[in-house]
Design a protein around this motif. Sequence first.
Motif, PDB file in Angstrom:
ATOM      1  N   LEU A 265      45.556  20.660  37.676  1.00 18.07           N
ATOM      2  CA  LEU A 265      45.845  21.032  39.069  1.00 18.07           C
ATOM      3  C   LEU A 265      46.703  19.967  39.733  1.00 18.07           C
ATOM      4  O   LEU A 265      47.664  20.269  40.440  1.00 18.07           O
ATOM      5  CB  LEU A 265      44.543  21.220  39.857  1.00 18.07           C
ATOM      6  N   ASN A 266      46.356  18.706  39.491  1.00 13.15           N
ATOM      7  CA  ASN A 266      47.151  17.615  40.084  1.00 13.15           C
ATOM      8  C   ASN A 266      48.581  17.629  39.574  1.00 13.15           C
ATOM      9  O   ASN A 266      49.522  17.402  40.315  1.00 13.15           O
ATOM     10  CB  ASN A 266      46.524  16.258  39.724  1.00 13.15           C
TER      11      ASN A 266
ATOM     12  N   ASP B 143      49.959  21.992  40.088  1.00 12.81           N
ATOM     13  CA  ASP B 143      49.684  22.756  41.303  1.00 12.81           C
ATOM     14  C   ASP B 143      49.928  24.248  41.075  1.00 12.81           C
ATOM     15  O   ASP B 143      50.740  24.870  41.766  1.00 12.81           O
ATOM     16  CB  ASP B 143      50.541  22.233  42.466  1.00 12.81           C
TER      17      ASP B 143
ATOM     18  N   ASP C 270      49.436  28.486  40.693  1.00  8.92           N
ATOM     19  CA  ASP C 270      48.834  29.557  41.490  1.00  8.92           C
ATOM     20  C   ASP C 270      47.412  29.829  41.024  1.00  8.92           C
ATOM     21  O   ASP C 270      46.548  30.214  41.804  1.00  8.92           O
ATOM     22  CB  ASP C 270      49.644  30.854  41.321  1.00  8.92           C
TER      23      ASP C 270
ATOM     24  N   TYR D 297      40.481  15.822  41.264  1.00  7.86           N
ATOM     25  CA  TYR D 297      41.255  16.695  42.157  1.00  7.86           C
ATOM     26  C   TYR D 297      40.649  16.639  43.545  1.00  7.86           C
ATOM     27  O   TYR D 297      39.535  17.095  43.767  1.00  7.86           O
ATOM     28  CB  TYR D 297      41.234  18.131  41.630  1.00  7.86           C
TER      29      TYR D 297
ATOM     30  N   VAL E  58      42.253  17.594  46.612  1.00  5.71           N
ATOM     31  CA  VAL E  58      42.770  18.507  47.637  1.00  5.71           C
ATOM     32  C   VAL E  58      41.639  19.454  48.054  1.00  5.71           C
ATOM     33  O   VAL E  58      40.951  19.999  47.189  1.00  5.71           O
ATOM     34  CB  VAL E  58      43.964  19.316  47.072  1.00  5.71           C
TER      35      VAL E  58
ATOM     36  N   ARG F 240      41.412  24.683  46.636  1.00  5.62           N
ATOM     37  CA  ARG F 240      41.914  24.744  45.258  1.00  5.62           C
ATOM     38  C   ARG F 240      42.392  26.152  44.947  1.00  5.62           C
ATOM     39  O   ARG F 240      41.996  27.104  45.609  1.00  5.62           O
ATOM     40  CB  ARG F 240      40.826  24.312  44.279  1.00  5.62           C
ATOM     41  N   PRO F 241      43.269  26.293  43.950  1.00  3.95           N
ATOM     42  CA  PRO F 241      43.752  27.637  43.615  1.00  3.95           C
ATOM     43  C   PRO F 241      42.650  28.440  42.936  1.00  3.95           C
ATOM     44  O   PRO F 241      41.573  27.910  42.630  1.00  3.95           O
ATOM     45  CB  PRO F 241      44.901  27.368  42.649  1.00  3.95           C
TER      46      PRO F 241
END
Length: 386
Positions: A317-318, A321, A323, A350, A352, A355-356
Amino acid sequence: MTSAPDDAATLGEAGAGWPKLHPTTQAAYNRILWNGGLSKSEVAKKLGLSRTRMTTIARDLEAAGLIVEGGREQRASTGRPADVLYARTGLFHFIGVHVRANELVAAGIDLNNEVVWERRRHVDDLDTRVVGALCRDWLHEAAASGLRVAALAVCGNTERIDGAADGVGLHAVAPEAARSAWETEFGVPVWAEDDVVALTMFEQWPRLAEGQDSMALISIGRDIGFGLVADRKVILGAHRRAGRFAHVQVASDGAWCPRGHVGCLWAESSTTSIVNDVAGVRTLGEVIELAAGGDRVARGRLARAAHGIGVAAGHILNLLDPDKVILTGDSPSILDSRTGEFEEGMRTVYTVPDRPAIEVTVFDFLDWARAAASLALYRRLAEYDR
Ligand SMILES: [Zn+2]
């Protein structure tokens, strides 16, 4: 990348094989296909084409027999009615063959990604000759069943075919020389590709219409594979080795892997490593059964595996990023009732808040063959869509 002989511009002359289209015409066709129908102005807008250019393209595609004009429909994009163009999805077929140690599975799909044909054959000895002979037989059988095959893909784990001895990967049974010879003999493009890449294309292709530009797929099993999509393209790497992320460190004091890493993803979360760490079991299913029965060692081991998958997903994810992240292979059974550990692992790297989407998906034996067929479809159509 080589192509099959398909010089004819129209289906009337083409016989088998995908007709050769101008890249922009192919791109327009692809938009119409994966959106399940679009008006000319919608295609023109998506590709930045003038009205005149789009009129010519639609005429060429209709003349080639690839699309038909449907009735007038109210379009949400403009609020006005317009003639909608539809792809004729039954025109061509794509065959995927999934290679396992003792079995080959084939699926034929149409342009809609629907399975219309399938075969399954046990093999005693897996080698290039056996794979080639089965592909040859199946292409004949598919043609006899009325399929018009436009491409073939042979897929399997490139590092170690499922169930095979160490060192027997896809390229041992479908080496470049064989692939190239098959392409010439069969008269259609043939790809030999890692099955996780195929699964990634299988997941990505139907989502193009929804605007999914990127995703990551993590397949957990005896080995761990990563499939990555960025900017609508599956990332293969300059040397076709992208996605080798199985030995990233996910725990500071975890298990050892044969390469000497401590706490790498493979050591923490591969089914090989999990099974090795629980006394008296031979399969992941037995570990899960023990855990369900309250066995402390099995429960702890699976919790660590789930945590490790979470950390790896967090790194992806980092980095990307995406979808969406798809977890598959044995992930569903490892993560079942252990999503807390997964989340905790992910959150160690992670940070953020949002998250997606993260999906946990099961693919059965036919799905892997279907994914191989999807790869053939995706490659054939995307070849000119740059
Ligand atoms: Zn390792």
